[in-house]
Design an enzyme around this catalytic site. Structure first.
Site, mmCIF file in Angstrom:
data_model
loop_
_atom_site.group_PDB
_atom_site.id
_atom_site.type_symbol
_atom_site.label_atom_id
_atom_site.label_comp_id
_atom_site.label_asym_id
_atom_site.label_seq_id
_atom_site.Cartn_x
_atom_site.Cartn_y
_atom_site.Cartn_z
ATOM 1 N N LYS A 159 0.889 -1.163 0.000
ATOM 2 C CA LYS A 159 0.000 0.000 0.000
ATOM 3 C C LYS A 159 0.927 1.213 0.000
ATOM 4 O O LYS A 159 1.304 1.734 1.049
ATOM 5 C CB LYS A 159 -0.920 -0.049 1.230
ATOM 6 C CG LYS A 159 -2.111 0.876 1.128
ATOM 7 C CD LYS A 159 -3.155 0.546 2.177
ATOM 8 C CE LYS A 159 -4.107 1.705 2.406
ATOM 9 N NZ LYS A 159 -4.983 2.037 1.283
HETATM 10 N N1 PMP Z 1 -7.724 -1.930 -2.663
HETATM 11 C C1 PMP Z 1 -7.186 -0.707 -2.663
HETATM 12 C C2 PMP Z 1 -6.476 -0.214 -3.872
HETATM 13 C C3 PMP Z 1 -7.323 0.113 -1.531
HETATM 14 O O1 PMP Z 1 -6.815 1.342 -1.511
HETATM 15 C C4 PMP Z 1 -8.010 -0.369 -0.399
HETATM 16 C C5 PMP Z 1 -8.154 0.483 0.822
HETATM 17 N N2 PMP Z 1 -7.064 0.309 1.692
HETATM 18 C C6 PMP Z 1 -8.542 -1.674 -0.451
HETATM 19 C C7 PMP Z 1 -8.378 -2.422 -1.597
HETATM 20 C C8 PMP Z 1 -9.259 -2.266 0.737
HETATM 21 O O2 PMP Z 1 -8.354 -2.593 1.737
HETATM 22 P P1 PMP Z 1 -8.739 -2.546 3.287
HETATM 23 O O3 PMP Z 1 -9.953 -3.379 3.444
HETATM 24 O O4 PMP Z 1 -7.560 -3.079 3.979
HETATM 25 O O5 PMP Z 1 -9.026 -1.118 3.602
#
Ligand code: PMP
Length: 305
Positions: A159
């Site tokens: 991320k």
């Molecule tokens: N995909 C992307 C590209 C994201 O930015 C997010 C948000 N963090 C998610 C999926 C979902 O991840 P999470 O459930 O950990 O927030």
């Protein structure tokens, strides 16, 4: 979406007033996208503010940093304590927490070996990311003309800030085309994810979602949903999906920390049918979990503040 100001931001070990949390315009991350980030939600419960799967978020931050060769100056325990201090000092009962670490000011050019690392945590009140209307009746998706970045160009499992350009382009295109959110396919044409959410398909009671090898972030909400769905007796599988699998699905929903679980009403103007029974059941269960009303999943909640 505007950020409502809170009182203080945790910056490199100090709590500083919101307006003073500044960096130099020649910060490395601003020019080259060299940072990692996390978004975690804190929920109001009868036992006080609880962060949802905070340690998992910090662990993903650590993994993202490792992939970027960005040495985090603070260990997990320090970041967990700082997160809690921040919620308390801002007097927040529910909020969104943004952790970020990035290469700061001091070097220019692409060699990051001597670049200083800055670490910040901010908290602010945040409502529903995809809108109350979308949560209730389902959002509209459009397949993006942008492909999900190739995991071998930059790791999609991290991320990281730079790769969000891909999501930003897709989101803007979707909104300007009249959709609520973008569905991104990978280079092979399989479904990866949305601009900031993972995607799920329900077909004959099975819960299907693309694997991380398709270019999807390993979402923590997605992981929680997979656990809840399996506990409810559904078959849960990570499989490559085509956009036509979504057109033909019984139900489609997206998941994310900011979004929650949100039903999908249509993809590329093909009606999917809005919130279905499996989506609704999972939404209710996750809401009960985050409200602290499901003893079975209490270990997902960390008291903060
Ligand atoms: N995909 C992307 C590209 C994201 O930015 C997010 C948000 N963090 C998610 C999926 C979902 O991840 P999470 O459930 O950990 O927030």
């Amino acid at each position: 979406m505007h950020i409502p100001e809170a009182r203080v931001i945790w910056m490199d070990g100090q709590l500083v007033p919101w307006a003073d949390a500044q960096v130099h315009v020649l910060s490395h991350a601003l020019h080259y996208g060299t940072g990692v980030l996390e978004g975690t939600r804190v929920y109001a419960t009868a036992a006080g503010p609880m962060a949802f799967r905070l340690e998992e978020h910090v662990r993903r931050l650590e993994r993202s940093a490792r992939m970027l060769r960005l040495p985090l100056p603070y260990d997990r325990a320090a970041l967990l304590t700082a997160s809690s201090d921040l919620v308390r000092e801002n007097d927040l009962t529910s909020c969104y927490l943004r952790h970020a670490a990035f290469f700061g000011y001091g070097v220019i050019g692409l060699d990051t070996r001597e670049a200083p690392v800055r670490t910040v945590i901010a908290a602010w009140e945040m409502g529903s990311y995809l809108g109350a209307e979308g949560e209730r009746h389902g959002i509209t998706l459009g397949t993006s003309s942008w492909r999900r970045s190739d995991p071998n160009a930059a790791p999609t499992a991290a991320k990281a800030t730079g790769p969000y350009l891909n999501s930003v382009l897709a989101k803007r295109e979707a909104l300007e085309s009249g959709y609520d959110e973008a569905l991104l396919l990978n280079r092979d044409g399989y479904v990866a994810e949305c601009s900031a959410e993972n995607v799920f398909v329900i077909r004959d009671g099975a819960v299907l979602t693309p694997p991380s090898s398709a270019g999807a972030l390993e979402g923590i909400t997605a992981d929680s949903v997979r656990t809840l769905a399996a506990d409810l007796g559904h078959r849960v599988e990570a499989v490559n999906l085509l956009r036509s699998d979504l057109y033909a699905a019984d139900e489609v929903f997206v998941t994310g920390t900011a979004a929650g679980i949100v039903p999908v009403r249509s993809l590329d103007r093909r009606d999917i049918g809005g919130p279905g029974p499996v989506t609704e059941r999972l939404r209710e269960l996750l809401n009960a979990v985050t409200a602290g009303e499901e003893p079975r999943y209490k270990h997902w909640l960390t008291p903060v503040g």
